[in-house]
Design an enzyme around this catalytic site. Structure first.
Site, PDB file in Angstrom:
ATOM      1  CG  HIS A   1      -3.980   0.623   4.659  1.00 43.53           C
ATOM      2  ND1 HIS A   1      -3.403  -0.237   3.745  1.00 43.53           N
ATOM      3  CD2 HIS A   1      -5.112   1.114   4.057  1.00 43.53           C
ATOM      4  CE1 HIS A   1      -4.144  -0.261   2.637  1.00 43.53           C
ATOM      5  NE2 HIS A   1      -5.175   0.549   2.804  1.00 43.53           N
TER       6      HIS A   1
ATOM      7  CB  CYS B   1      -0.951   0.001   1.197  1.00 42.37           C
ATOM      8  SG  CYS B   1      -0.121  -0.113   2.790  1.00 42.37           S
TER       9      CYS B   1
END
Length: 369
Positions: A311, A32
Site C-alpha cells: 500500500h 493508492c
C-alpha cells in the site's frame, strides 16, 4: 470522512491555514500509488500554482483537450475551490485518463508509485511541448510577413537544430547532472551533461540520504574490460568516472531504490533498510553550488514487506503542520512521527512502513533559479 474531517479541523482550530484544503482521495481498487503521489504534488506549492493558472487560462479555450494535464489541472482546481476545508474527492476522470493512456496502469495489480511519478511528469512535459509547438505554428501561419531581425533562432521541422523548450514542469523539477571521466594517462577530463527529474539512489542498511548521495557521486575506476576510449589518446585507457550535480533543481525528488533484484531468488525483494532522511538537507556533491539547501515537504511511503503487494500513503508538510494522507483519510501527525518511516534497523521487523520517494524544496538563495 466527515468525522475524520471535523476531527482534523478541530485539531487545527484557528490555526487552519486560510484558503488551504485538505482532501482525501478515493481509491478505485488499487490506486493508492496514484493518490499518494498526487497528494505530494498538490502540496508542491509552486507546481500547484502553475497548474491552477494553466487550468484558468485554458479551460475557456474551445479546443481544450481532454489529456492527462487537463485532468490533473481540473482535479487540483476542484480541490482548491471546495467550499469545505476538508473532505474526500474522487479523482475518477484523472484515473480513467491515466488507464486509457498507459496500459501499465490498467490492471488491478500493485503498481509502483515511482514509475507513475516518472510517467506523469514526462507526459505533462510532452503535452506542454506539443501545445507550445502548435501555438508557434499558428503564430507563424497568421503572420508570415513578420521577419525575425537576426534570422530564426530555431530551425524548423526539417532543420538541424531545435532549442529544447523549458516548461514550468522543467523549471520546478529539472536538474542537470554532469558525468565526468578523467583519462589516467593524459589527465583529460570529458564531461557529459544529462537532465533529471528525480535522483534514484542505491541504499544501504543504517545509512542516510547524505551518505547515499556521497555514494552516488563517488569516483569509480574504469579498467580491464571497462576501459574508456580517450579521444585525445585515440585508444582505450584506464580512467576515473564520477557523477556530480551541475544544476540542482528547485524541487529535488529522491527515489530510494528499495526494490532490488536478487539473482539467487530470481525475483525482486524489498529492502527495509533504515535510511535517515533529514527535514533539512544540504547538497554537497554539486559542481559549483556547494551550499544548496532543501526542506522536506512530502514523503511517499511504501507499506508492506514485498514489491508486488502492499500500500502507499503520503506524509505532507503544509504551513508548518505535518499531515498523513491514506487515500480517503487525512490526519494530523507530529513532526517527530516522520522518523518512524526511516526503515528498519533489523532485517525482520513488524514495521513495514518505509519512506520511498522524498520531495524537497530548495530554500534560501537561488531557490527560484
Amino acid at each position: 470522512m466527515g468525522a475524520a474531517g471535523s476531527k482534523l479541523e478541530k485539531a487545527l482550530r484557528d490555526q487552519f491555514p486560510e484558503g488551504e484544503r485538505y482532501f482525501g482521495l478515493e481509491n478505485f481498487g488499487n490506486t493508492c500509488y496514484c493518490n499518494s503521489v498526487l497528494q505530494a504534488l498538490y502540496f508542491c506549492v509552486p507546481f500547484r500554482e502553475q497548474l491552477l493558472e494553466y487550468f484558468a487560462s485554458t479551460k475557456n479555450g474551445a479546443d481544450a483537450e481532454d489529456n492527462l494535464l487537463m485532468c490533473l489541472a481540473d482535479l487540483f482546481t476542484q480541490i482548491s475551490s471546495q467550499k469545505k476545508k476538508t473532505g474526500v474527492i474522487a479523482p475518477k476522470r484523472f484515473v480513467q485518463r491515466l488507464k486509457k493512456q498507459n496500459e501499465l496502469f490498467r490492471s488491478y495489480m500493485h503498481q509502483d508509485a515511482h514509475e507513475f511519478l516518472n510517467f506523469l511528469l514526462n507526459e505533462l512535459v510532452d503535452i506542454l511541448e506539443k501545445e507550445a509547438q502548435a501555438t508557434k505554428s499558428d503564430q507563424e501561419t497568421s503572420s508570415p510577413s513578420e521577419k525575425i531581425p537576426n534570422g530564426p533562432k530555431v530551425a524548423h521541422a526539417n532543420g538541424v537544430h531545435k532549442e529544447p523548450l523549458v516548461t514550468w514542469v522543467h523549471k520546478n523539477f529539472q536538474g542537470i547532472l554532469t558525468n565526468e571521466t578523467r583519462c589516467l594517462r593524459c589527465e583529460t577530463v570529458t564531461a557529459r551533461d544529462e537532465t533529471f527529474f528525480d535522483l534514484s539512489l542505491d541504499i544501504e542498511q543504517n545509512s542516510s540520504i547524505t551518505s547515499c548521495l556521497k555514494n552516488f557521486s563517488s569516483t569509480e575506476t574504469l579498467n580491464a574490460e571497462d576501459k574508456f576510449f580517450c579521444d585525445k589518446c585515440c585508444s582505450l585507457q584506464e580512467a576515473q568516472k564520477r557523477m556530480k550535480i551541475k544544476k540542482p533543481p528547485h524541487i529535488l525528488v529522491i527515489h530510494l531504490k528499495r526494490f532490488k533484484y536478487i539473482e539467487q531468488l530470481g525475483r525482486y525483494k524489498k529492502l527495509s533498510y533504515r535510511v535517515v532522511f533529514p527535514l533539512e538537507l544540504k547538497l554537497s556533491n554539486t559542481v559549483e553550488d556547494a551550499d544548496s539547501e532543501y526542506s522536506l515537504f512530502a514523503v511517499v511511503v511504501h507499506v508492506g514487506s514485498g514489491p508486488n503487494h502492499g500500500h502507499y500513503i503520503s506524509l505532507v508538510k503544509s504551513h508548518n503542520h505535518w499531515l498523513f494522507f491514506d487515500d480517503e483519510n487525512v490526519e494530523m501527525i507530529d513532526e517527530s512521527a516522520v522518523q518512524t518511516f526511516f526503515g528498519s534497523a533489523q532485517e525482520y521487523s513488524s514495521n513495514t512502513d518505509h519512506g520511498y520517494i522524498l520531495f524537497y524544496e530548495r530554500i534560501g538563495n537561488g531557490s527560484r533559479s
